[in-house]
Design a protein around this motif. Structure first.
Motif, PDB file in Angstrom:
ATOM      1  N   LYS A   1      -5.406  10.104   1.540  1.00 22.63           N
ATOM      2  CA  LYS A   1      -5.586   8.674   1.769  1.00 22.63           C
ATOM      3  C   LYS A   1      -7.049   8.323   1.504  1.00 22.63           C
ATOM      4  O   LYS A   1      -7.921   9.189   1.465  1.00 22.63           O
ATOM      5  CB  LYS A   1      -5.220   8.309   3.206  1.00 22.63           C
ATOM      6  N   GLN A   2      -7.295   7.040   1.347  1.00 17.48           N
ATOM      7  CA  GLN A   2      -8.608   6.556   0.942  1.00 17.48           C
ATOM      8  C   GLN A   2      -9.740   7.053   1.845  1.00 17.48           C
ATOM      9  O   GLN A   2     -10.744   7.578   1.364  1.00 17.48           O
ATOM     10  CB  GLN A   2      -8.588   5.028   0.902  1.00 17.48           C
TER      11      GLN A   2
ATOM     12  N   CYS B   1     -10.372  10.762   1.437  1.00 20.76           N
ATOM     13  CA  CYS B   1     -10.994  11.063   0.150  1.00 20.76           C
ATOM     14  C   CYS B   1     -12.477  10.734   0.204  1.00 20.76           C
ATOM     15  O   CYS B   1     -13.316  11.511  -0.257  1.00 20.76           O
ATOM     16  CB  CYS B   1     -10.311  10.282  -0.969  1.00 20.76           C
TER      17      CYS B   1
ATOM     18  N   VAL C   1     -16.058   4.342   2.147  1.00 25.60           N
ATOM     19  CA  VAL C   1     -14.874   3.771   1.503  1.00 25.60           C
ATOM     20  C   VAL C   1     -15.313   2.713   0.491  1.00 25.60           C
ATOM     21  O   VAL C   1     -14.725   2.594  -0.593  1.00 25.60           O
ATOM     22  CB  VAL C   1     -13.906   3.187   2.555  1.00 25.60           C
TER      23      VAL C   1
ATOM     24  N   THR D   1     -14.321   2.558  -3.435  1.00 30.44           N
ATOM     25  CA  THR D   1     -13.758   1.347  -4.040  1.00 30.44           C
ATOM     26  C   THR D   1     -14.583   0.937  -5.263  1.00 30.44           C
ATOM     27  O   THR D   1     -14.017   0.533  -6.290  1.00 30.44           O
ATOM     28  CB  THR D   1     -13.722   0.204  -3.008  1.00 30.44           C
TER      29      THR D   1
ATOM     30  N   GLU E   1      -6.935   6.221  -9.231  1.00 28.68           N
ATOM     31  CA  GLU E   1      -6.321   6.105  -7.909  1.00 28.68           C
ATOM     32  C   GLU E   1      -4.813   6.040  -8.099  1.00 28.68           C
ATOM     33  O   GLU E   1      -4.330   5.767  -9.200  1.00 28.68           O
ATOM     34  CB  GLU E   1      -6.826   4.875  -7.153  1.00 28.68           C
TER      35      GLU E   1
ATOM     36  N   VAL F   1      -2.829   3.271  -1.024  1.00 30.63           N
ATOM     37  CA  VAL F   1      -3.676   3.807  -2.077  1.00 30.63           C
ATOM     38  C   VAL F   1      -3.984   5.262  -1.745  1.00 30.63           C
ATOM     39  O   VAL F   1      -4.426   5.581  -0.639  1.00 30.63           O
ATOM     40  CB  VAL F   1      -4.988   3.004  -2.211  1.00 30.63           C
TER      41      VAL F   1
ATOM     42  N   TYR G   1      -5.523   9.178  -3.455  1.00 28.45           N
ATOM     43  CA  TYR G   1      -6.440   9.730  -4.434  1.00 28.45           C
ATOM     44  C   TYR G   1      -6.195  11.223  -4.570  1.00 28.45           C
ATOM     45  O   TYR G   1      -5.934  11.913  -3.592  1.00 28.45           O
ATOM     46  CB  TYR G   1      -7.896   9.518  -4.005  1.00 28.45           C
TER      47      TYR G   1
END
Length: 86
Positions: A37-38, A41, A49, A53, A62, A70, A72
């Protein structure tokens, strides 16, 4: 009474050792996982984060699921970063 005290101390040490081993095994299993998960990652690459982004805005791959989640791939992000290595 002394035997009980020694036994209690031994149990505490064994519990602590078992807990430490299980925690390390769980951490290793999480580390081996490629799809994250974001926030995980970002933590893996030691960035925020917002930075992740921003990377995506510059072409970092992604995975967007139909649900909107989202994800990764650590390998894909690492490969993307290495492409910019000089």
């Amino acid at each position: 009474m002394e035997v009980e005290k020694v036994l209690m101390e031994w149990q505490k040490e064994n519990y602590h050792d078992a807990y430490t081993m299980m925690k390390e095994a769980l951490d290793n299993a999480k580390e081996e996982r490629d799809i994250l998960k974001q926030k995980y990652c970002a933590a893996y690459f030691d960035i925020s984060v917002n930075t992740l982004t921003d990377w995506v805005a510059h072409g970092c791959p992604e995975i967007r699921l139909d649900s909107g989640m989202v994800l990764y791939s650590k390998k894909a992000v690492r490969d993307w970063l290495l492409a910019y290595q000089k």
